[in-house]
Scaffold this active site. Structure first.
Site, short mmCIF file in Angstrom:
data_model
loop_
_atom_site.label_atom_id
_atom_site.label_comp_id
_atom_site.label_asym_id
_atom_site.label_seq_id
_atom_site.Cartn_x
_atom_site.Cartn_y
_atom_site.Cartn_z
N ASP A 7 8.69 -10.84 -4.27
CA ASP A 7 7.83 -10.50 -5.40
C ASP A 7 6.43 -10.20 -4.88
OD1 ASP A 7 6.89 -10.34 -8.11
OD2 ASP A 7 6.23 -12.42 -7.98
N ASP A 9 3.19 -10.08 -7.12
CA ASP A 9 2.10 -10.81 -7.78
C ASP A 9 2.30 -12.31 -7.69
OD1 ASP A 9 1.04 -8.32 -8.61
OD2 ASP A 9 2.45 -8.30 -10.28
#
Length: 174
Positions: A7, A9
């Site tokens: 991922d 963020d």
């Protein structure tokens, strides 16, 4: 070669630092990471939920996030032993596509941009591992979910947890 999906963020990019800074400036408050222990800012200030969401629809919001410490070096090292994919849930904020893509190119030029996946539900990702701060994404993922510590997920206990990129390195390379 095994695949790791990562991922962006709050795992590669320090989303919360900028979010808190903008909020504190706009509302003359002094919210800290400790205040967010086990919560998201919108839970602390529900009356400002729409204003908080507006930060994220700004097309440039995601462009200048700081890189998490050691993320570049560790991801580069991982990319020598694993197929690395970046899986970022961009569908909630479609205006973020360009900023996220440019951010990835600037800070992770050694990654193949054909391995950047802009999606919503990460259950579509076919990988052996997913490193994410969002429990929702890990619940739906069919490989092994690894929870990257963020203020909002500190009380979650049902996943293997990593607190920083050196712990990611140890998990995959030691």
């Amino acid at each position: 070669m095994k695949r790791i999906a990562i991922d962006m963020d709050e795992v590669m990019a320090d989303f919360t630092k900028k979010f808190i800074s903008l909020y504190n400036t706009d509302y003359q408050e002094a919210i800290t990471l400790e205040d967010l222990h086990g919560k998201k800012l919108r839970e602390l200030r529900p009356e400002r939920a729409e204003a908080l969401r507006n930060y994220l629809v700004d097309p440039g919001y995601f462009r200048d996030l700081e890189v998490m410490p050691d993320a570049q070096a560790v991801i580069k090292e991982l990319s020598g032993k694993y197929e690395v994919y970046i899986a970022t849930a961009a569908m909630h904020f479609p205006s973020s596509f360009t900023a996220k893509y440019e951010w990835l190119q600037e800070h992770f030029p050694f990654l193949d941009d054909q391995h950047f996946v802009f999606c919503g539900d990460k259950s579509v990702i076919k990988a052996d591992y997913l490193i994410d701060d969002n429990v929702y994404q890990l619940e739906r993922f069919t490989g092994e979910g690894i929870l990257y510590t963020a203020p909002h997920n500190v009380h979650t206990t049902e996943y293997t947890r990593v607190n920083n990129w050196q712990e990611v390195r140890s998990y995959f390379l030691d």
